[in-house]
Scaffold this motif. Structure first.
Motif, short mmCIF file in Angstrom:
data_model
loop_
_atom_site.label_atom_id
_atom_site.label_comp_id
_atom_site.label_asym_id
_atom_site.label_seq_id
_atom_site.Cartn_x
_atom_site.Cartn_y
_atom_site.Cartn_z
N ALA A 178 0.86 -1.18 0.00
CA ALA A 178 0.00 0.00 0.00
C ALA A 178 0.89 1.23 0.00
O ALA A 178 2.02 1.19 0.48
N MET A 179 0.37 2.28 -0.56
CA MET A 179 1.07 3.56 -0.48
C MET A 179 0.35 4.41 0.55
O MET A 179 -0.87 4.58 0.50
N ILE A 180 1.13 4.92 1.48
CA ILE A 180 0.60 5.84 2.47
C ILE A 180 0.99 7.25 2.04
O ILE A 180 2.15 7.52 1.72
N ILE A 181 0.00 8.11 1.99
CA ILE A 181 0.23 9.52 1.68
C ILE A 181 0.24 10.23 3.02
O ILE A 181 -0.71 10.14 3.80
N GLU A 182 1.32 10.92 3.30
CA GLU A 182 1.55 11.48 4.64
C GLU A 182 1.95 12.94 4.51
O GLU A 182 2.45 13.38 3.47
N ALA A 183 1.76 13.69 5.59
CA ALA A 183 2.24 15.07 5.71
C ALA A 183 1.78 15.95 4.56
O ALA A 183 2.55 16.73 4.01
N VAL A 184 0.51 15.80 4.19
CA VAL A 184 -0.06 16.65 3.14
C VAL A 184 -0.29 18.02 3.74
O VAL A 184 -0.97 18.17 4.76
#
Length: 157
Positions: A88-94
């Motif tokens: 999975a790809m985690i999208i962080e610190a947007v």
């Protein structure tokens, strides 16, 4: 990866972007991460940047408009035994600079993250959002994200 859209450029972050990124995070009163522009803390950010930059499974991006950093996000790939060994790809610190919110910066950032995941053959992207950020939740839902899990955290320091 560099993606140029009308009025916005999304690219990998560079070391020289750190002051703008730190300022953006430090200005976020809702985040509660303890970010600061105190010069004594800058080396903490430099160390973190080096770890991210060295990892094949992490990428830190910036969004530029008019030559200024106006947004950022980070992607991380994680593989688990559950789901038959899926990744999975985690999208962080947007983060979008406060004066640029609602001006079309965030959507392209998330689109780039999704495109990166698809390009790597990853079938799922996930992100978390602070429970008090109702505008962000509506934004993510408009992009097709579904609230599906309840997150927990524990501060160790």
């Amino acid at each position: 990866m560099v993606v140029e859209l009308p009025n916005i450029l999304i690219r990998r972050a560079r070391r020289e972007d750190l002051p703008a990124l730190v300022a953006m995070f430090a200005a976020d009163a809702l985040g509660g991460h303890g970010d600061t522009t105190d010069p004594e803390a800058f080396q903490d950010y430099v160390r973190a940047f080096a770890v991210i930059e060295a990892s094949p499974d992490q990428t830190l991006y910036v969004a530029e408009r008019g030559g200024e950093v106006v947004g950022t996000f980070q992607t991380m790939v994680t593989t688990s035994l559950s789901g038959r060994g899926s990744s999975a790809m985690i999208i962080e610190a947007v983060q979008t600079r406060a004066d640029m919110r609602g001006q079309g910066v965030g959507g392209p950032m998330i689109e780039i993250a999704i495109a990166e995941a698809k390009g790597r053959g990853i079938g799922r992207v996930a992100l978390t959002s602070n429970a008090i950020r109702k505008d962000a939740h509506r934004f993510y839902e408009r992009l097709g994200f579904k609230p599906s899990h309840l997150g927990f955290k524990m501060a160790l320091k």
